[in-house]
Motif scaffolding. Structure first.
Motif, short mmCIF file in Angstrom:
data_model
loop_
_atom_site.label_atom_id
_atom_site.label_comp_id
_atom_site.label_asym_id
_atom_site.label_seq_id
_atom_site.Cartn_x
_atom_site.Cartn_y
_atom_site.Cartn_z
N UNK A 67 3.64 5.52 -9.82
CA UNK A 67 4.69 4.56 -9.04
C UNK A 67 3.87 4.21 -7.94
N UNK A 68 3.06 4.86 -7.18
CA UNK A 68 2.27 4.35 -6.10
C UNK A 68 1.24 3.30 -6.39
N UNK A 70 1.27 1.61 -9.29
CA UNK A 70 2.11 0.31 -9.59
C UNK A 70 2.34 -0.52 -8.67
N UNK A 71 3.11 0.11 -7.51
CA UNK A 71 3.53 -0.53 -6.64
C UNK A 71 2.59 -1.25 -5.68
N UNK A 72 1.14 -0.71 -5.48
CA UNK A 72 0.07 -1.36 -5.00
C UNK A 72 -0.46 -2.38 -5.66
N UNK A 73 -0.33 -2.53 -7.16
CA UNK A 73 -0.89 -3.50 -7.80
C UNK A 73 0.10 -4.69 -8.03
N UNK A 74 1.37 -4.50 -7.51
CA UNK A 74 2.45 -5.60 -7.63
C UNK A 74 2.09 -6.61 -6.28
#
Length: 74
Positions: A67-68, A70-74
């Motif tokens: 999740x970390x 994923x959120x960093x790539x968003x």
């Protein structure tokens, strides 16, 4: 939206409708609704793609994404 009697249907010489004329307020409402549908479609498409990836991740053929990350790539 406005009542249907606010719509106008220009016709050709044979009386066949060629176009639809509607109040600008109705057009803007329809555009807004269409934008909302597009947003929902993007979310659903992303969810479908994510669900297709689960078996590949479980089988080890595709790396897990935290999740970390994923959120960093968003």
């Amino acid at each position: 939206m406005s009542p249907s009697n606010s719509l106008h249907y220009p016709t050709d010489a044979a009386g066949k409708p060629e176009a639809l004329v509607l109040p600008i307020a109705d057009w803007l409402e329809l555009k807004d609704y269409y934008r909302q549908l597009q947003g929902r479609e993007l979310v659903l498409r992303g969810m479908r793609e994510a669900l297709r990836e689960v078996p590949e991740i479980l089988a080890g053929r595709q790396p897990e994404i935290t999740l970390t990350d994923f959120l960093a790539a968003s």
